[in-house]
Design a protein around this motif. Structure first.
Motif, mmCIF file in Angstrom:
data_model
loop_
_atom_site.group_PDB
_atom_site.id
_atom_site.type_symbol
_atom_site.label_atom_id
_atom_site.label_comp_id
_atom_site.label_asym_id
_atom_site.label_seq_id
_atom_site.Cartn_x
_atom_site.Cartn_y
_atom_site.Cartn_z
ATOM 1 N N ASP A 1 -5.445 4.247 -5.932
ATOM 2 C CA ASP A 1 -6.648 3.649 -5.188
ATOM 3 C C ASP A 1 -7.482 5.015 -4.490
ATOM 4 N N GLU A 2 -6.667 5.950 -4.224
ATOM 5 C CA GLU A 2 -7.848 7.276 -3.735
ATOM 6 C C GLU A 2 -8.418 7.589 -5.101
ATOM 7 N N ASP B 1 -9.801 -0.378 1.120
ATOM 8 C CA ASP B 1 -10.217 0.604 2.516
ATOM 9 C C ASP B 1 -10.790 1.975 1.590
ATOM 10 N N ASP B 2 -10.202 2.272 0.668
ATOM 11 C CA ASP B 2 -10.624 3.452 0.063
ATOM 12 C C ASP B 2 -12.031 3.429 -0.700
ATOM 13 N N THR C 1 -5.431 -2.598 -0.355
ATOM 14 C CA THR C 1 -4.986 -1.318 -1.027
ATOM 15 C C THR C 1 -6.217 -0.770 -1.704
ATOM 16 N N ASP D 1 0.851 -1.265 -0.072
ATOM 17 C CA ASP D 1 -0.003 -0.022 -0.055
ATOM 18 C C ASP D 1 0.951 1.282 -0.033
HETATM 19 MG MG MG Z 1 -5.547 2.408 0.003
#
Ligand code: MG
Length: 165
Positions: A88-89, A134-135, A131, A81
């Motif tokens: 990912d964001e 969560d986003d 990775t 990550d």
């Molecule tokens: Mg992430």
């Protein structure tokens, strides 16, 4: 497709109710909302095709990284990550973008403070690659926060030009 995406998230450790809890905790200072109402709103976010596609894409990358079927240097970036990776964001923002500025600011809040299930996902990184997960979970929660705020305002009769998100 909605049910499949919800099941995929659940299998990776994020239930609809976990996301609803994030919504209640972030919003109940401003808007009276029950866990049940938050659940309904979160479910409605999962109905959007753009949301489903972002989740399918992000989870596919998390799973592929776990299986080691991605080439280096991307594989190491995903497995660790890597903070400067950032895609990912960006993928998560493709969800918040649909729901406007309230979703955007709430996403920033969740990303910084990592409450509830988001903290749990960060701790479990040794067991699975989270990775993207969560986003994506934070983005769905933020989208639901925005939808809740707009729906509440509309119900209160303060705004009659709102369109259904
Ligand atoms: Mg992430």
């Amino acid at each position: 497709m909605k049910d499949l995406v919800i099941k995929m998230m659940k299998d990776r450790g994020v239930k609809v109710e976990d996301i609803a809890r994030l919504v209640v905790e972030a919003q109940n200072r401003y808007i009276p909302v029950t866990l049940e109402e938050a659940n309904t709103i979160v479910e409605s976010v999962f109905e959007k095709h753009e949301v489903q596609n972002a989740i399918l894409t992000g989870l596919a990358l998390d799973i592929a990284a776990e299986k080691g079927v991605i080439e280096e240097p991307l594989l190491s970036m995903l497995l660790t990550d890597e903070p400067l990776y950032g895609v990912d964001e960006i993928l998560a923002l493709s969800i918040t973008n649909i729901y406007g500025s309230i979703a955007f600011t709430n996403y920033g809040f969740f990303d910084k403070t990592k409450p509830g299930v988001l903290a749990k996902l960060n701790k479990h990184r040794d067991k699975q690659c989270n990775t993207f997960l969560d986003d994506l979970a934070a983005a769905v929660a933020s989208a639901a926060c925005s939808k809740l705020a707009h729906t509440y305002r509309r119900k209160a009769g303060k705004e009659n030009r709102e369109t259904e998100l």
